[in-house]
Design an enzyme around this catalytic site. Structure first.
Site, PDB file in Angstrom:
ATOM      1  N   SER A 190      36.194  38.853  43.484  1.00 54.87           N
ATOM      2  CA  SER A 190      37.155  38.321  44.447  1.00 54.87           C
ATOM      3  C   SER A 190      36.926  38.833  45.866  1.00 54.87           C
ATOM      4  O   SER A 190      37.453  38.258  46.822  1.00 54.87           O
ATOM      5  CB  SER A 190      38.585  38.657  44.012  1.00 54.87           C
TER       6      SER A 190
ATOM      7  N   SER B 259      40.004  34.129  44.349  1.00 58.06           N
ATOM      8  CA  SER B 259      40.802  35.341  44.504  1.00 58.06           C
ATOM      9  C   SER B 259      42.261  35.066  44.207  1.00 58.06           C
ATOM     10  O   SER B 259      42.864  34.154  44.775  1.00 58.06           O
ATOM     11  CB  SER B 259      40.663  35.889  45.932  1.00 58.06           C
TER      12      SER B 259
ATOM     13  N   SER C  26      35.633  42.465  39.504  1.00 64.03           N
ATOM     14  CA  SER C  26      35.583  41.013  39.685  1.00 64.03           C
ATOM     15  C   SER C  26      34.907  40.675  41.003  1.00 64.03           C
ATOM     16  O   SER C  26      34.633  41.554  41.830  1.00 64.03           O
ATOM     17  CB  SER C  26      36.998  40.412  39.662  1.00 64.03           C
TER      18      SER C  26
END
Length: 277
Positions: A41, A225, A39
């Site tokens: 984040s 996040s 991801s």
């Protein structure tokens, strides 16, 4: 002279596989664990598709050090808690080392057991808060230096095809996705880049008092996040126990901008063996 009995090729193959699995298990349990960034984040520090090894020696060993084994096509899914859960619960580590503020750490989510990677922000006893998007540690705001715009292409990223979030949304496919970039300096002098999209509910939080034996983590891509600012029962991370730490992320080995690690033509040449700060 006695002749050596012929070897059974099937048995030799089985032994080779068993030995290889044992060696890999020892390597993953005590030394380094591979980790694939799924991801965004931790942008811009870590990009989707970065491949790295987690240093398990940095903080010593706990139940979370046991490797997880997942082989979907045979239906095998065994994680660290299945193998070493009997060691869980006392929040201690063997040969334990103390994490430092600013470390990028892989840890097991306290509820789901999934591996997460975030930056260590709060140590035991710290008071952590975010006010108007600025991190406060023990009542003092961290130093922020504007860098300018962080620009990336608005397109599906990684195996899951997740598009980035943009401060200039809506952005057409292929257009410039813009965020604001800052250099954040923590109280111990560790500095790193963070990204901001714009005003969010997570820009203003209550004061979090980090309990003994626990840590507070945040992603560098602050507005994208799921971390210690959010409660565990709602998908966040909350406070992370010491025993849940897997290891420290020190260096990116290579990075793929494509849908698969096998698409070598999409590997990012500027990220080979890149140090993680």
């Amino acid at each position: 002279m006695d002749e050596e009995a012929p070897r059974n090729p099937i048995w030799e193959t089985v032994k080779t596989i068993v030995y290889a699995l044992l060696i890999a298990g020892i390597f993953r349990t005590f030394l380094f664990q591979p980790f694939w960034i799924p991801s965004g984040s931790m942008k811009p520090t870590l990009l989707i598709g970065d491949f790295l090894f987690v240093n398990k020696m940095a903080y010593g060993y706990s139940y979370a050090s046991c490797p997880s084994v997942t082989i979907p096509f045979v239906g095998l899914s065994v994680d660290a808690e299945d193998m070493c859960g009997f060691l869980q619960g006392d929040n201690t580590r063997l040969f334990g080392g103390e994490p430092e503020r600013g470390d990028v750490v892989v840890f097991r989510h306290p509820v789901s057991g999934r591996d997460f990677i975030k930056r260590l922000i709060g140590l035991p006893g710290d008071r952590v808060q975010v006010i108007d998007g600025v991190l406060q540690i023990n009542g003092t705001p961290v130093e922020l230096e504007p860098v300018g715009d962080y620009v990336e292409v608005n397109e599906p990223q990684g195996p899951q095809g997740i598009p980035p979030r943009c401060s200039n949304a809506p952005v057409p496919p292929g257009g410039d996705c813009i965020k604001q970039e800052f250099i954040e300096t923590l109280p111990n002098g560790v500095d790193h880049e963070i990204l901001e999209i714009g005003p969010q509910s997570s820009d203003n939080t209550p004061v979090f008092l980090v309990p003994d034996g626990h840590f507070f983590f945040m992603g560098d891509n602050r507005d994208n996040s799921s971390d210690s600012r959010f409660r565990q029962i709602s998908g966040g991370v909350g406070f992370v126990p010491y025993e849940n730490l897997v290891g420290r992320a020190d260096r990116i080995m290579f990075s793929s901008a494509g849908r698969s690690i096998l698409f070598f033509w999409t590997w990012r040449s500027d990220r080979y063996f890149k140090r993680i700060d």
